[in-house]
Design a protein around this motif. Structure first.
Motif, PDB file in Angstrom:
ATOM      1  N   LEU A 108      14.589 -22.977 -48.112  1.00 14.10           N
ATOM      2  CA  LEU A 108      14.077 -23.383 -47.422  1.00 14.10           C
ATOM      3  C   LEU A 108      13.856 -21.468 -46.213  1.00 14.10           C
ATOM      4  N   ASP A 109      15.681 -21.660 -46.172  1.00 14.64           N
ATOM      5  CA  ASP A 109      15.876 -20.048 -44.868  1.00 14.64           C
ATOM      6  C   ASP A 109      14.930 -19.118 -46.013  1.00 14.64           C
TER       7      ASP A 109
ATOM      8  N   MET B 240      16.662 -33.191 -55.816  1.00 17.10           N
ATOM      9  CA  MET B 240      14.998 -32.572 -56.016  1.00 17.10           C
ATOM     10  C   MET B 240      14.172 -33.519 -55.170  1.00 17.10           C
ATOM     11  N   PHE B 241      13.661 -34.163 -55.214  1.00 17.69           N
ATOM     12  CA  PHE B 241      13.331 -35.277 -54.033  1.00 17.69           C
ATOM     13  C   PHE B 241      13.631 -34.783 -52.467  1.00 17.69           C
TER      14      PHE B 241
ATOM     15  N   ARG C 297      10.583 -32.221 -50.508  1.00 20.21           N
ATOM     16  CA  ARG C 297      10.291 -32.782 -48.623  1.00 20.21           C
ATOM     17  C   ARG C 297      10.600 -31.709 -48.640  1.00 20.21           C
ATOM     18  N   GLY C 298      11.972 -31.225 -48.162  1.00 23.82           N
ATOM     19  CA  GLY C 298      11.579 -29.757 -47.142  1.00 23.82           C
ATOM     20  C   GLY C 298      11.161 -28.810 -47.327  1.00 23.82           C
ATOM     21  N   TYR C 299       9.791 -28.712 -48.800  1.00 32.37           N
ATOM     22  CA  TYR C 299       9.437 -27.598 -49.423  1.00 32.37           C
ATOM     23  C   TYR C 299       7.682 -27.486 -48.572  1.00 32.37           C
ATOM     24  N   ARG C 300       6.961 -28.926 -49.253  1.00 35.48           N
ATOM     25  CA  ARG C 300       6.377 -29.388 -48.493  1.00 35.48           C
ATOM     26  C   ARG C 300       5.965 -29.184 -47.025  1.00 35.48           C
TER      27      ARG C 300
ATOM     28  N   HIS D 270       3.653 -24.705 -40.732  1.00 41.11           N
ATOM     29  CA  HIS D 270       3.552 -23.761 -40.222  1.00 41.11           C
ATOM     30  C   HIS D 270       1.179 -23.543 -40.188  1.00 41.11           C
ATOM     31  N   GLU D 271       1.437 -22.157 -39.773  1.00 40.21           N
ATOM     32  CA  GLU D 271       0.299 -21.911 -39.463  1.00 40.21           C
ATOM     33  C   GLU D 271      -0.413 -21.029 -40.085  1.00 40.21           C
TER      34      GLU D 271
END
Length: 236
Positions: A111-112, A213-214, A218-221, A227-228
């Motif tokens: 995610l980073d 994987m879930f 979920r972190g990706y979504r 984020h804007e």
């Protein structure tokens, strides 16, 4: 009267609607230097994060290998009797816990890395604001939305098996195998049948992989929901 060479206030778009239309050449040069400094800082942070997480993965895989060798040595010494079962469960529990920690760090690092990619996409957008003529020379995207990040990651198109061959997936599979061994060992320790131990172990292995994987998805979504973007990818 403000110095014309200083950064000055944020310019208003000119008649052509371009964000940098009101900037002088000196202001554009200063902004380009500041953007380049930030870009190099993000590249260094991304490289450091990837290096650190690869080291963590290597340590975990080494510990798993050492743990299995240790169980083999203990098994030969005890003929797989007596206190071997307790020792085996202890070693496997330790590996499960270390795997969870490594898995969490790998997810956070992924995610980073996505955050760094989005940030560098935004900087490329700022470069294009200063000089739109750079657009044909950029392979990576200048849009800091989800589609832009995917274009940067897959500049020449997504390849089959790319996710399956990722570091996060490797850790998920290894951790799933360790969780399965531990779960099966617990079933045997309480007097369960071999077939039940294999079934429970296989289910625990698959469940661990699916759960990881879930959590990653979920972190990706969630990241893109919060984020804007400043620039969005044009469709069509």
């Amino acid at each position: 009267m403000a110095d014309a060479s200083g950064p000055g206030p944020s310019p208003t778009p000119g008649d052509d609607g371009h964000p940098a239309a009101g900037l002088t050449d000196a202001q554009k040069s200063l902004r380009a230097q500041m953007l380049a400094t930030e870009h190099w800082s993000l590249l260094a942070s991304r490289s450091t994060t990837q290096s650190e997480v690869l080291t963590r993965i290597a340590i975990f895989l080494t510990l798993v290998s050492a743990g299995l060798v240790t169980l083999g040595v203990l098994g030969n010494a005890t003929q797989f009797r007596g206190w071997f079962g307790v020792a085996a469960l202890g070693v496997l529990l330790l590996l499960v816990l270390l795997g969870l920690i490594t898995q969490q760090r790998t997810t956070n690092a992924s995610l980073d890395d996505l955050m760094y990619v989005v940030a560098m996409n935004r900087l490329r957008g700022a470069y294009l604001d200063l000089d739109p003529g750079l657009a044909p020379y950029l392979i990576s995207s200048a849009d800091d939305d989800q589609a832009g990040s995917e274009r940067t990651y897959y500049a020449f198109g997504a390849r089959r098996g790319q996710i399956l061959a990722s570091s996060a997936m490797i850790i998920s599979v290894v951790e799933g195998a360790v969780v399965g061994l531990f779960a099966g060992g617990v079933v045997l320790a309480v007097g369960g049948a071999i077939w039940l131990a294999i079934t429970v172990g296989a289910a625990a292995c698959v469940g661990s992989i699916v759960a990881s994987m879930f959590i990653g998805y979920r972190g990706y979504r969630n990241l893109f929901e919060l984020h804007e973007p400043l620039r969005t990818t044009r469709r069509g």
